[in-house]
Design a protein around this motif. Structure first.
Motif, PDB file in Angstrom:
ATOM      1  N   ARG A  48       0.835  -1.202   0.000  1.00 28.49           N
ATOM      2  CA  ARG A  48       0.000   0.000   0.000  1.00 28.49           C
ATOM      3  C   ARG A  48       0.865   1.245   0.000  1.00 28.49           C
ATOM      4  N   ARG A  49       0.434   2.186  -0.838  1.00 29.45           N
ATOM      5  CA  ARG A  49       1.062   3.519  -0.849  1.00 29.45           C
ATOM      6  C   ARG A  49       0.019   4.507  -1.339  1.00 29.45           C
ATOM      7  N   GLY A  50      -0.422   5.393  -0.444  1.00 30.95           N
ATOM      8  CA  GLY A  50      -1.505   6.295  -0.810  1.00 30.95           C
ATOM      9  C   GLY A  50      -2.752   5.496  -1.144  1.00 30.95           C
ATOM     10  N   ARG A  51      -3.323   5.747  -2.316  1.00 26.79           N
ATOM     11  CA  ARG A  51      -4.513   5.020  -2.752  1.00 26.79           C
ATOM     12  C   ARG A  51      -4.179   3.764  -3.545  1.00 26.79           C
ATOM     13  N   GLN A  52      -2.928   3.502  -3.754  1.00 25.46           N
ATOM     14  CA  GLN A  52      -2.534   2.328  -4.529  1.00 25.46           C
ATOM     15  C   GLN A  52      -2.536   1.083  -3.643  1.00 25.46           C
ATOM     16  N   ARG A  53      -3.048  -0.007  -4.179  1.00 26.21           N
ATOM     17  CA  ARG A  53      -3.116  -1.283  -3.494  1.00 26.21           C
ATOM     18  C   ARG A  53      -2.711  -2.381  -4.472  1.00 26.21           C
ATOM     19  N   GLY A  81       6.836  -8.367 -14.762  1.00 26.71           N
ATOM     20  CA  GLY A  81       5.593  -9.072 -14.528  1.00 26.71           C
ATOM     21  C   GLY A  81       5.232  -9.155 -13.059  1.00 26.71           C
ATOM     22  N   GLY A  82       5.866  -8.307 -12.233  1.00 27.69           N
ATOM     23  CA  GLY A  82       5.614  -8.314 -10.807  1.00 27.69           C
ATOM     24  C   GLY A  82       4.782  -7.138 -10.363  1.00 27.69           C
ATOM     25  N   VAL A  83       4.860  -6.838  -9.071  1.00 29.88           N
ATOM     26  CA  VAL A  83       4.092  -5.747  -8.493  1.00 29.88           C
ATOM     27  C   VAL A  83       4.608  -4.417  -9.057  1.00 29.88           C
ATOM     28  N   PRO A  84       3.717  -3.577  -9.603  1.00 25.82           N
ATOM     29  CA  PRO A  84       4.168  -2.316 -10.223  1.00 25.82           C
ATOM     30  C   PRO A  84       4.447  -1.232  -9.191  1.00 25.82           C
ATOM     31  N   VAL A  85       5.477  -1.440  -8.387  1.00 24.68           N
ATOM     32  CA  VAL A  85       5.813  -0.452  -7.363  1.00 24.68           C
ATOM     33  C   VAL A  85       6.526   0.730  -8.004  1.00 24.68           C
ATOM     34  N   ALA A  86       6.189   1.918  -7.536  1.00 23.03           N
ATOM     35  CA  ALA A  86       6.855   3.135  -7.979  1.00 23.03           C
ATOM     36  C   ALA A  86       7.776   3.605  -6.860  1.00 23.03           C
ATOM     37  N   THR A  87       8.536   4.648  -7.146  1.00 21.88           N
ATOM     38  CA  THR A  87       9.454   5.192  -6.154  1.00 21.88           C
ATOM     39  C   THR A  87       8.701   5.647  -4.916  1.00 21.88           C
ATOM     40  N   GLY A  88       9.201   5.263  -3.751  1.00 22.13           N
ATOM     41  CA  GLY A  88       8.573   5.664  -2.502  1.00 22.13           C
ATOM     42  C   GLY A  88       8.575   4.548  -1.479  1.00 22.13           C
ATOM     43  N   SER A  89       7.864   4.761  -0.375  1.00 20.41           N
ATOM     44  CA  SER A  89       7.781   3.807   0.719  1.00 20.41           C
ATOM     45  C   SER A  89       6.433   3.091   0.667  1.00 20.41           C
ATOM     46  N   TRP A  90       6.465   1.767   0.705  1.00 23.47           N
ATOM     47  CA  TRP A  90       5.267   0.945   0.597  1.00 23.47           C
ATOM     48  C   TRP A  90       5.046   0.181   1.892  1.00 23.47           C
ATOM     49  N   ARG A  91       3.854   0.320   2.469  1.00 24.07           N
ATOM     50  CA  ARG A  91       3.491  -0.442   3.658  1.00 24.07           C
ATOM     51  C   ARG A  91       3.040  -1.839   3.250  1.00 24.07           C
TER      52      ARG A  91
END
Length: 288
Positions: A48-53, A81-91
């Protein structure tokens, strides 16, 4: 020194027995869930990061003492083909479903990962994208995935040496190269060489050995840089790996090469201790 606050309500947390990013791009978690009367039916981890799940399925099983354990392997990066994480901190949150009931738990990281010894070391970046991922934790001990974009670099992908010449395939990471070319530099000498584009940010370099014969009996060492019209200068190298001794592991053979119109010389591509790509050219003994 800030002290870690450990929540007393352990039923809201899954305690991590292991947490790491083994290959620079896959989050690996092994945790123990709070006591329950039965094994849950399903579990997933949500980044989770902001509204992204972004949910990732987890595996549930029982340990030798009847404890409930969960294992997670989450590949990071949309290009892979994995989780589309962007720059930042993800819970990271764990959702557990038992019958009709769903609980959301935090992952409690009591101790940060400890670097290990041996011939390999933890990867600090994805070997494919160059993006950097590491684990962190909040003041309350909840684990985080902290992602950063790739540092600008020119990463060697393949080196092909034969009697007719030397070619190098490499990828440009972290920047967009604008009309790039290669520059070879030895003591008092410079040679420019065009590149062939093989795909997005992937290039092939034919090493201009015909312009690199040694002037004397001593070996000449040629360093290679990627340059472009925007003024960028990047050393070609191989740095996205997990070995502690790249000079030995990535050692390449020496070969006698005869460039068109020149006498035969010994060519050896190799890496410096810093991981930079270098080509050493030496006269054949019988040619001296």
């Amino acid at each position: 020194m800030m002290r870690l606050f450990v929540p007393s309500r352990s039923r809201r947390s899954a305690v991590l027995r292991y947490a790491g990013i083994l290959d620079g791009q896959t989050v690996n978690l092994h945790a123990q869930l709070p006591r329950s009367r039965r094994l849950p039916d399903h579990a997933e981890v949500v980044l989770r990061r902001g509204r992204q799940r972004h949910p990732v399925e987890a595996r549930l099983h029982q340990g030798p003492q009847g404890e409930t354990l969960v294992d997670v392997a989450a590949l990071l990066g949309a290009e892979l083909g994995g989780v589309p994480v962007a720059t930042g901190s993800w819970r990271l949150k764990l959702r557990v479903r038992t019958g009709r009931r769903t609980r959301t738990l935090s992952f409690l990281l009591l101790e940060p990962p400890v670097p290990y010894a041996g011939p390999t070391k933890p990867m600090t970046a994805s070997p494919v994208t160059g993006d950097r991922h590491r684990l962190g934790r909040s003041f309350r001990g909840s684990v985080r995935v902290i992602s950063r974009a790739a540092r600008p670099g020119a990463e060697v992908a393949k080196v092909h040496l034969e009697h007719s010449g030397l070619t190098v395939d490499f990828r440009v990471l972290g920047v967009r190269a604008e009309d790039p070319w290669a520059e070879f530099e030895a003591t008092g000498r410079k040679v420019e060489q065009p590149l062939t584009a093989l795909g997005p940010d992937l290039f092939r370099l034919v090493v201009p050995l015909g312009d690199m014969p040694p002037r004397g009996k001593r070996p000449e060492h040629w360093d290679v840089r990627l340059r472009d019209r925007a003024g960028r200068s990047l050393r070609l190298g191989r740095r996205l790996h997990d070995v502690r001794n790249p000079l030995r592991v990535f050692a390449m053979r020496r070969l006698a090469v005869t460039p068109p119109g020149h006498t035969t010389m010994i060519v050896q591509p190799r890496y410096t201790p810093a991981g930079n790509f270098r080509v050493t050219c030496t006269r054949m003994p019988e040619a001296g």
